[in-house]
Structures are given as structure tokens and as C-alpha cells.
Design a protein around this motif. Sequence first.
Motif, short mmCIF file in Angstrom:
data_model
loop_
_atom_site.label_atom_id
_atom_site.label_comp_id
_atom_site.label_asym_id
_atom_site.label_seq_id
_atom_site.Cartn_x
_atom_site.Cartn_y
_atom_site.Cartn_z
N MET A 175 -8.54 -4.44 3.03
CA MET A 175 -7.20 -4.76 3.49
C MET A 175 -7.03 -4.47 4.98
O MET A 175 -5.98 -4.76 5.55
N GLU A 176 -8.08 -3.88 5.58
CA GLU A 176 -8.02 -3.46 6.99
C GLU A 176 -6.74 -2.68 7.28
O GLU A 176 -5.97 -3.01 8.18
N PRO A 177 -6.50 -1.61 6.51
CA PRO A 177 -5.24 -0.87 6.66
C PRO A 177 -5.19 -0.08 7.95
O PRO A 177 -6.22 0.32 8.51
N LYS A 178 -3.99 0.15 8.40
CA LYS A 178 -3.80 1.02 9.56
C LYS A 178 -3.95 2.49 9.16
O LYS A 178 -4.34 3.32 9.97
N VAL A 179 -3.61 2.78 7.90
CA VAL A 179 -3.75 4.13 7.37
C VAL A 179 -4.38 4.05 5.98
O VAL A 179 -3.92 3.27 5.12
N LEU A 180 -5.44 4.83 5.76
CA LEU A 180 -6.10 4.92 4.46
C LEU A 180 -5.64 6.19 3.78
O LEU A 180 -5.76 7.29 4.34
N LEU A 181 -5.10 6.07 2.57
CA LEU A 181 -4.54 7.20 1.83
C LEU A 181 -5.46 7.52 0.65
O LEU A 181 -5.72 6.66 -0.19
N THR A 235 -20.24 9.71 2.50
CA THR A 235 -19.89 8.30 2.72
C THR A 235 -18.58 8.18 3.50
O THR A 235 -18.48 7.40 4.45
N VAL A 236 -17.59 8.95 3.10
CA VAL A 236 -16.29 8.89 3.77
C VAL A 236 -16.40 9.38 5.21
O VAL A 236 -15.81 8.79 6.13
N MET A 237 -17.18 10.44 5.45
CA MET A 237 -17.39 10.91 6.82
C MET A 237 -18.04 9.83 7.67
O MET A 237 -17.64 9.59 8.81
N GLU A 238 -19.06 9.19 7.10
CA GLU A 238 -19.76 8.13 7.83
C GLU A 238 -18.82 6.97 8.14
O GLU A 238 -18.83 6.43 9.26
N LEU A 239 -18.02 6.57 7.17
CA LEU A 239 -17.07 5.47 7.38
C LEU A 239 -16.05 5.83 8.46
O LEU A 239 -15.72 5.02 9.32
N HIS A 240 -15.54 7.04 8.39
CA HIS A 240 -14.55 7.47 9.37
C HIS A 240 -15.13 7.46 10.78
O HIS A 240 -14.49 7.01 11.73
N ASP A 241 -16.35 7.96 10.91
CA ASP A 241 -16.99 7.97 12.22
C ASP A 241 -17.28 6.56 12.73
O ASP A 241 -17.19 6.29 13.93
N ARG A 242 -17.58 5.64 11.80
CA ARG A 242 -17.97 4.29 12.20
C ARG A 242 -16.77 3.42 12.54
O ARG A 242 -16.78 2.71 13.54
N ILE A 243 -15.74 3.44 11.70
CA ILE A 243 -14.63 2.51 11.89
C ILE A 243 -13.38 3.18 12.48
O ILE A 243 -12.38 2.51 12.74
N LYS A 244 -13.44 4.51 12.67
CA LYS A 244 -12.34 5.26 13.30
C LYS A 244 -11.02 5.04 12.57
O LYS A 244 -9.96 4.85 13.17
N ALA A 245 -11.09 5.09 11.24
CA ALA A 245 -9.89 4.89 10.43
C ALA A 245 -8.96 6.10 10.54
O ALA A 245 -9.40 7.22 10.78
N THR A 246 -7.67 5.85 10.38
CA THR A 246 -6.69 6.93 10.24
C THR A 246 -6.60 7.26 8.76
O THR A 246 -6.31 6.38 7.95
N VAL A 247 -6.89 8.51 8.41
CA VAL A 247 -7.00 8.87 6.99
C VAL A 247 -6.09 10.06 6.68
O VAL A 247 -6.04 11.05 7.42
#
Length: 268
Positions: free
Chosen positions: A156-162, A181-193
Motif C-alpha cells: 500500500m506504500e503507507p506513510k506509516v506502518l503500524l 527482516t523488519v530491521m532490514e526493511l526499515h533500513d532499506r525503505i526508511k519507513a515510519t513505523v
Amino acid sequence: MSKPILSLENIYVDFERDGVISQVLDNVSLSINKGEFLSIIGHSGCGKSTLLNVVAGLVPVTLGAALLENREITGPGPERAVVFQNHSLLPWMTVYENVRLAVAKLYGAKENLSQLHDRTMRNLELVKMTHAKDKRPGEISGGMKQRVGIARALSMEPKVLLLDEPFGALDALTRGHLQDTVMELHDRIKATVLMITHDVDEAVLLADRVVMMTNGPKARIGDIVEVKSPRPRDRRELLKDAHFQDCRRRIVQFLEQHDHAVSVAEPA
């Protein structure tokens, strides 16, 4: 850090049942920066999930305001994707079809079939699930189901992942793999979580800040710990990190103090 993407301003939440009002959140204010990973921790009944559901638009505030990019949150929206402890995959659909369903709902009117397929596969690739794309949920493990749930949310390409205790029902080994996996994703796509958890080590490992909630009813933010351990993080190296251990100690101490408060308040 950049300017806040999400602001909670003097949030009060009351629930009413059979004429009895229960005060869940009491004057909670918090700002979350774009790209930040925030963990919320506290004892059961402290309003963690209620707070996350306010941001998701699933629970209305009684007083105050929740703002995403300075716009008030008044209901659910694709810019805020939620991953629950229960993966909620459709059992009659394949892994691929579960993710593509979300993709088609958001992009079906403006992208062709090839583009929708590519978008689906990209998100499965992010969570390393392309090899199981033709399997149904009943044919894969709990950890793999959660990977698919995360892929569906990311599609969904969210602005915030909950994340609402997304690893709570998993065994320790699977939980560790998904944390990585979540750490890797956060580092890669710079998501707001924004993540809810009961696990102290998980909270410190993943987050930039850990928000500690006081006991309910009328829960508030009791303290916030800033985790300055550099990214990318290696859990084995962090065991030797004095700052990591200090963050962990502060959170455990806070939870122990509030656990004692609950015990004292309870009748013998």
C-alpha cells in the motif's frame, strides 16, 4: 531527524458500555518523525493497542487530535497500514493473490496487469516470499504468514506502518528472524513505523525511541527512552553495547515499578 509526520495532541479516549464510562487514555501527546521507528511498551491494559488504533483510524478520540502530515485522522486510510498479531490472510487465496488483492484495490484503476504483477512481486521479494507465492496460508508457517502480512501492508506504500504485536504468537527463533527482516526493511525503505510490543529486548532492538505507558485506566506516557545504538544493528553485538544495556535496564525498571503498583492496588 526530519519534521514530525505524525502528531498526537492531548489525546483522551473514553469507552462507554452499559452506561459506564471507562477512561483509557489520559492526555497523551507524542510526535513521530518521518522515517522513525517507535516502540510502545507497557503492561496489559495500558492502552497501547488503543493508541495504535487511534492512529489507524479505528478508534475515535474523545478529546484531542491525531494528525498525519497536519491533517486530522478521522478514519482508516491506505496511508496507514496495519499488521496485527493475527495475519488475517484469506485462506482460499495464494500468497501472491493475498498481496495482489491489496495492490489491485489501490492501483487497479491506474495501472495495467503487468504493472500490478510487478508491484506484487516486488513486495513479496522485500520479505523473501517469492518462492512461496503459489502456496495458500494453510501450507506455510506462522512466520511466513506474517511475512506475507507485512508484504501486503507494504504494497500500500503507507506513510506509516503500524505493527500491533506482530510477532507475539511466534516461537523465539521465528520471532528473531522476523525482527531481523523488519530491521532490514526499515533500513532499506526508511519507513515510519509504530510498533506495539510486550518484549523489552524487541522494543530496544528495533526502535529509535521506546515509549513507556503507565498502567490503565487513564494511562499516560510515563517515560521515553531514546535508543542511540547505530544502525544497522546486530543483536549479538548489542549484547556488548553499554548504551543498549542501559536502555534495556531503564525500561525493565519502569515496568517493574508499575508492576508493583498494580500488585499493591489489587485486593488480596
